[in-house]
Design a protein around this motif. Structure first.
Motif, PDB file in Angstrom:
ATOM      1  N   THR A  22      11.688 119.683  39.297  1.00  0.00           N
ATOM      2  CA  THR A  22      11.155 118.341  39.048  1.00  0.00           C
ATOM      3  C   THR A  22      11.652 117.307  40.052  1.00  0.00           C
ATOM      4  O   THR A  22      11.395 116.124  39.886  1.00  0.00           O
ATOM      5  CB  THR A  22      11.540 117.884  37.620  1.00  0.00           C
ATOM      6  OG1 THR A  22      12.960 117.952  37.485  1.00  0.00           O
ATOM      7  CG2 THR A  22      10.896 118.757  36.565  1.00  0.00           C
ATOM      8  N   GLU A  75      -0.414 118.337  37.340  1.00  0.00           N
ATOM      9  CA  GLU A  75      -1.411 117.345  36.911  1.00  0.00           C
ATOM     10  C   GLU A  75      -2.677 117.412  37.760  1.00  0.00           C
ATOM     11  O   GLU A  75      -3.737 116.955  37.316  1.00  0.00           O
ATOM     12  CB  GLU A  75      -0.825 115.928  36.959  1.00  0.00           C
ATOM     13  CG  GLU A  75       0.322 115.686  35.981  1.00  0.00           C
ATOM     14  CD  GLU A  75       1.673 116.130  36.512  1.00  0.00           C
ATOM     15  OE1 GLU A  75       1.735 116.651  37.654  1.00  0.00           O
ATOM     16  OE2 GLU A  75       2.670 115.969  35.780  1.00  0.00           O
ATOM     17  N   THR A 101       5.092 122.757  38.523  1.00  0.00           N
ATOM     18  CA  THR A 101       5.660 121.427  38.710  1.00  0.00           C
ATOM     19  C   THR A 101       6.079 121.275  40.163  1.00  0.00           C
ATOM     20  O   THR A 101       6.654 122.222  40.712  1.00  0.00           O
ATOM     21  CB  THR A 101       6.901 121.239  37.816  1.00  0.00           C
ATOM     22  OG1 THR A 101       6.498 121.475  36.468  1.00  0.00           O
ATOM     23  CG2 THR A 101       7.496 119.859  37.942  1.00  0.00           C
ATOM     24  N   TYR A 130      13.084 113.930  35.018  1.00  0.00           N
ATOM     25  CA  TYR A 130      13.405 114.727  33.843  1.00  0.00           C
ATOM     26  C   TYR A 130      13.736 116.123  34.306  1.00  0.00           C
ATOM     27  O   TYR A 130      13.454 116.504  35.441  1.00  0.00           O
ATOM     28  CB  TYR A 130      12.225 114.748  32.857  1.00  0.00           C
ATOM     29  CG  TYR A 130      10.905 115.087  33.504  1.00  0.00           C
ATOM     30  CD1 TYR A 130      10.508 116.410  33.669  1.00  0.00           C
ATOM     31  CD2 TYR A 130      10.058 114.081  33.973  1.00  0.00           C
ATOM     32  CE1 TYR A 130       9.315 116.723  34.272  1.00  0.00           C
ATOM     33  CE2 TYR A 130       8.858 114.396  34.586  1.00  0.00           C
ATOM     34  CZ  TYR A 130       8.489 115.712  34.734  1.00  0.00           C
ATOM     35  OH  TYR A 130       7.302 116.019  35.348  1.00  0.00           O
ATOM     36  N   GLY A 131      14.327 116.903  33.392  1.00  0.00           N
ATOM     37  CA  GLY A 131      14.674 118.274  33.754  1.00  0.00           C
ATOM     38  C   GLY A 131      13.509 119.204  33.507  1.00  0.00           C
ATOM     39  O   GLY A 131      12.434 118.763  33.096  1.00  0.00           O
ATOM     40  N   PRO A 132      13.717 120.508  33.750  1.00  0.00           N
ATOM     41  CA  PRO A 132      12.633 121.466  33.528  1.00  0.00           C
ATOM     42  C   PRO A 132      12.302 121.676  32.047  1.00  0.00           C
ATOM     43  O   PRO A 132      11.256 122.224  31.729  1.00  0.00           O
ATOM     44  CB  PRO A 132      13.159 122.765  34.141  1.00  0.00           C
ATOM     45  CG  PRO A 132      14.458 122.441  34.795  1.00  0.00           C
ATOM     46  CD  PRO A 132      14.929 121.130  34.280  1.00  0.00           C
ATOM     47  N   GLN A 181       5.174 103.147  38.506  1.00  0.00           N
ATOM     48  CA  GLN A 181       5.817 103.796  37.360  1.00  0.00           C
ATOM     49  C   GLN A 181       6.198 105.204  37.774  1.00  0.00           C
ATOM     50  O   GLN A 181       5.383 105.940  38.329  1.00  0.00           O
ATOM     51  CB  GLN A 181       4.849 103.800  36.157  1.00  0.00           C
ATOM     52  CG  GLN A 181       5.479 104.275  34.857  1.00  0.00           C
ATOM     53  CD  GLN A 181       5.528 105.782  34.735  1.00  0.00           C
ATOM     54  OE1 GLN A 181       4.588 106.460  35.125  1.00  0.00           O
ATOM     55  NE2 GLN A 181       6.634 106.309  34.255  1.00  0.00           N
ATOM     56  N   SER A 182       7.459 105.566  37.517  1.00  0.00           N
ATOM     57  CA  SER A 182       7.922 106.906  37.901  1.00  0.00           C
ATOM     58  C   SER A 182       8.857 107.429  36.822  1.00  0.00           C
ATOM     59  O   SER A 182       9.198 106.714  35.879  1.00  0.00           O
ATOM     60  CB  SER A 182       8.639 106.850  39.251  1.00  0.00           C
ATOM     61  OG  SER A 182       9.784 106.038  39.139  1.00  0.00           O
ATOM     62  N   GLN A 183       9.275 108.662  36.970  1.00  0.00           N
ATOM     63  CA  GLN A 183      10.133 109.267  35.956  1.00  0.00           C
ATOM     64  C   GLN A 183      10.952 110.376  36.565  1.00  0.00           C
ATOM     65  O   GLN A 183      10.586 110.910  37.611  1.00  0.00           O
ATOM     66  CB  GLN A 183       9.308 109.835  34.799  1.00  0.00           C
ATOM     67  CG  GLN A 183       8.236 110.839  35.225  1.00  0.00           C
ATOM     68  CD  GLN A 183       6.940 110.149  35.602  1.00  0.00           C
ATOM     69  OE1 GLN A 183       6.439 109.342  34.843  1.00  0.00           O
ATOM     70  NE2 GLN A 183       6.416 110.446  36.776  1.00  0.00           N
ATOM     71  N   HIS A 213       3.967 112.224  41.423  1.00  0.00           N
ATOM     72  CA  HIS A 213       4.261 111.789  40.043  1.00  0.00           C
ATOM     73  C   HIS A 213       4.290 110.272  39.891  1.00  0.00           C
ATOM     74  O   HIS A 213       4.571 109.773  38.798  1.00  0.00           O
ATOM     75  CB  HIS A 213       5.592 112.390  39.574  1.00  0.00           C
ATOM     76  CG  HIS A 213       5.435 113.771  39.007  1.00  0.00           C
ATOM     77  ND1 HIS A 213       6.498 114.596  38.740  1.00  0.00           N
ATOM     78  CD2 HIS A 213       4.325 114.462  38.647  1.00  0.00           C
ATOM     79  CE1 HIS A 213       6.047 115.740  38.250  1.00  0.00           C
ATOM     80  NE2 HIS A 213       4.733 115.691  38.186  1.00  0.00           N
TER      81      HIS A 213
END
Lengths: 174, 379
Positions: free
Chosen positions: B116, B35, B31, A39-41, A35-37, B175
């Motif tokens: 990111t 985490e 980032t 997105y912006g800051p 599972q990954s994603q 991530h």
């Protein structure tokens, strides 16, 4: 068996949480999961995309290239990501937030966010409504396993509302 | 029920650190490493450990060095911009021989770059970021489970060699969530302690036969002095050319003397390969898939994955270069790993670059196309 799923929308709609929950359920059921994603800051707004790969064998490249399933919660996401779908793939759209469905044969429209507001009381349940629909449409994990995963992850006082959201999504995808 | 669960790479790093005995974490969130700090903040106090969020990146690593000197197993985590800030103290840790682990979850740079997005652009900074002659150990995981294992290994190497060890992660793995099962316990390398008294001639920076000193922790009852100036066995600065030469040589040789023991690589499909892809971290997963696809099309190609990035796998690359007709280095940068591969193979085979720096990971198709070009097939 190897299935690639992509959930897309804008930051704050919960598409990452939905993917994590589906991934957790698949992991509990003994499947290999990535599972990954991306997105912006920004914390809210901006494009958000999450991906889940569920397989019976080890998964190497962890990102989705040709999804078997795409959820789009905004028009922009729908226009951008439907093109990557395999030809037998399924496109699920939030009916209200994607007023102009892309030209893709296997498209399902469900008023996801509207159902979350009207039936569960808040738009923030939209991702769980969507997850309920996804569980039914993709048949990759059991609703019970997902329910357990949702209950473990959400704040205790929201378990009931989240379970309702899940059920409503599941029913809407009949 | 099995203990398998879905876990993020960054979480696995925190779990590995705690399993390895880390009981002090100081950090400043950034980032895509945040985490790790979040997980440590959640997990460490329950184990009686200390979590500190410091005022900035430099202070974080300073706190880690101080805690380690006082006997803690200490770790810090950051990304490229924070890693840049910590360079001076990394050198201090190397010179003063302070065991600790610094995690760098790479993102696109330079500067604050793309917070990111995945990158592998810190490979050279890990090696040469801090000034002066110094050795470096850096390990790079390609999966969530391996992130756990290599964090344990990083902590153990830092104690064994008394040096900062870098866990070089990338956003792809940091991530990523995968189904993992973690071991109940791991092998732990304990803190080296003095086995002499001062009356018996103990000096905190006198090395053992393996070249590593048994420096006492502060508070253990020994008078010790710690400095970033070149020092003799007492730990106090020395202006002697001989001491300087011997100290710098020893810093290097305490690590190089163990040879390939700490240089871990993984070979896939290399037995009969005429070509090979070289990659690290998350990109090696993409490369593995591309190699499998190329094999399905009849191209005899394999994969060499560098698990230990520094010290560099010179011998493994040299051996490989002697028997293949070409190497393809796949990396998420404008080209860093490729330079080191070129150096290691001494022109024995052609080296090509498959680099990417547009915020996205490489795809198997992109690497496959370059494999085909290397093998003289139309892509």
């Amino acid at each position: 068996m190897k299935k690639e799923l992509r959930f897309s929308g804008s930051g704050g709609q919960g598409v990452i949480t939905a993917a994590v929950l589906l991934g957790e359920a698949a992991a509990l059921e003994g499947r290999e999961v990535c599972q990954s994603q991306s997105y912006g800051p920004e914390a809210r707004g901006g494009a958000a995309k999450s991906e889940v790969i569920i397989s019976d064998e080890a998964i190497y490249h962890p990102h989705v290239e040709h999804p078997d399933f795409v959820l789009a919660m905004t028009q922009k996401a729908a226009d951008k990501y439907y093109k990557d779908l395999t030809k037998d793939g399924l496109l699920l759209l939030d009916e209200e937030l994607v007023p102009n469905p892309p030209d893709f044969p296997n498209t399902r429209r469900i008023p996801i966010t509207k159902l979350a507001i009207e039936e569960v009381g808040k738009p923030l349940f939209a991702n769980i409504v969507a997850l309920g629909a996804i569980v039914r449409l993709t048949d990759l994990v059991s609703l019970d396993t997902v329910k357990d995963c949702v209950a473990k992850r959400v704040p205790p006082h929201t378990v009931e509302a989240n379970e309702k959201a899940l059920r409503i999504g599941y029913e809407a995808a009949k | 029920m099995s203990k398998a669960r879905l876990m993020q790479g960054n979480e696995a790093c925190a779990e590995g650190a705690i399993a390895a005995g880390v009981n002090f974490f100081a950090g400043y969130p950034i980032t895509p490493s945040t985490e790790i700090a979040e997980s440590m903040a959640r997990l460490l106090p329950k184990k009686g450990g200390t979590f500190l969020q410091m005022e900035d990146e430099i202070a974080s690593f300073g706190a880690v060095l101080g805690a380690s000197l006082a006997g803690a197993k200490a770790m810090d985590a950051t990304s490229g911009p924070g890693f840049s800030l910590k360079q001076e103290l990394i050198g201090y840790g190397a010179c003063a021989e302070i065991p600790c682990v610094l995690v760098d979850v790479q993102r696109v740079g330079p500067s604050t770059g793309q917070p990111t997005a995945p990158s592998q652009g810190d490979i050279m900074q890990v090696r040469w970021g801090t000034h002066g002659d110094h050795p470096v150990i850096a390990l790079s995981p390609w999966s969530v489970r391996e992130t756990f294992d290599l964090t344990v290994r990083a902590v153990n190497y830092s104690e064994r060699f008394r040096t900062p060890v870098i866990l070089l992660m990338d956003e792809m793995v940091g991530h990523l969530r995968e189904r993992v099962e973690l071991p109940d316990s791991v092998e732990i390398y304990p803190r080296r302690h003095p086995h002499q008294t001062r009356a018996e001639g103990y000096e905190p920076y006198n090395p053992d036969p393996d070249g590593v000193p048994d420096t006492a922790d502060f508070g253990q009852g020994y008078h010790i002095h710690v400095t970033g100036l070149i020092h003799d066995g007492t730990g106090f600065p020395s202006g002697s050319p001989t001491v300087t030469r011997d100290d710098i040589r020893r810093l290097h040789e305490k690590i190089s003397s163990v040879g390939e023991e700490i240089i871990h690589v993984e070979e896939s499909f290399l037995e009969d390969a005429k070509y090979a892809v070289v990659a690290i971290g998350g990109t090696a997963r993409t490369a593995y898939e591309a190699v499998r696809e190329a094999r399905a099309e009849g191209i005899p190609v394999g994969l060499l994955r560098l698990i230990t990035v520094w010290p560099f796998a010179d011998a493994a690359l040299h051996r490989l270069a002697e028997r293949v007709d070409g190497l393809l280095v796949a990396e998420l940068s404008y080209g860093q790993l490729v330079r080191e591969v070129e150096r290691a193979v001494h022109g024995k085979t052609e080296v090509r670059l498959c680099g990417k720096y547009d915020m996205t990971s490489l795809t198997p198709a992109e690497i496959l196309a370059d494999i085909k070009r290397m093998a003289g097939r139309d892509a």
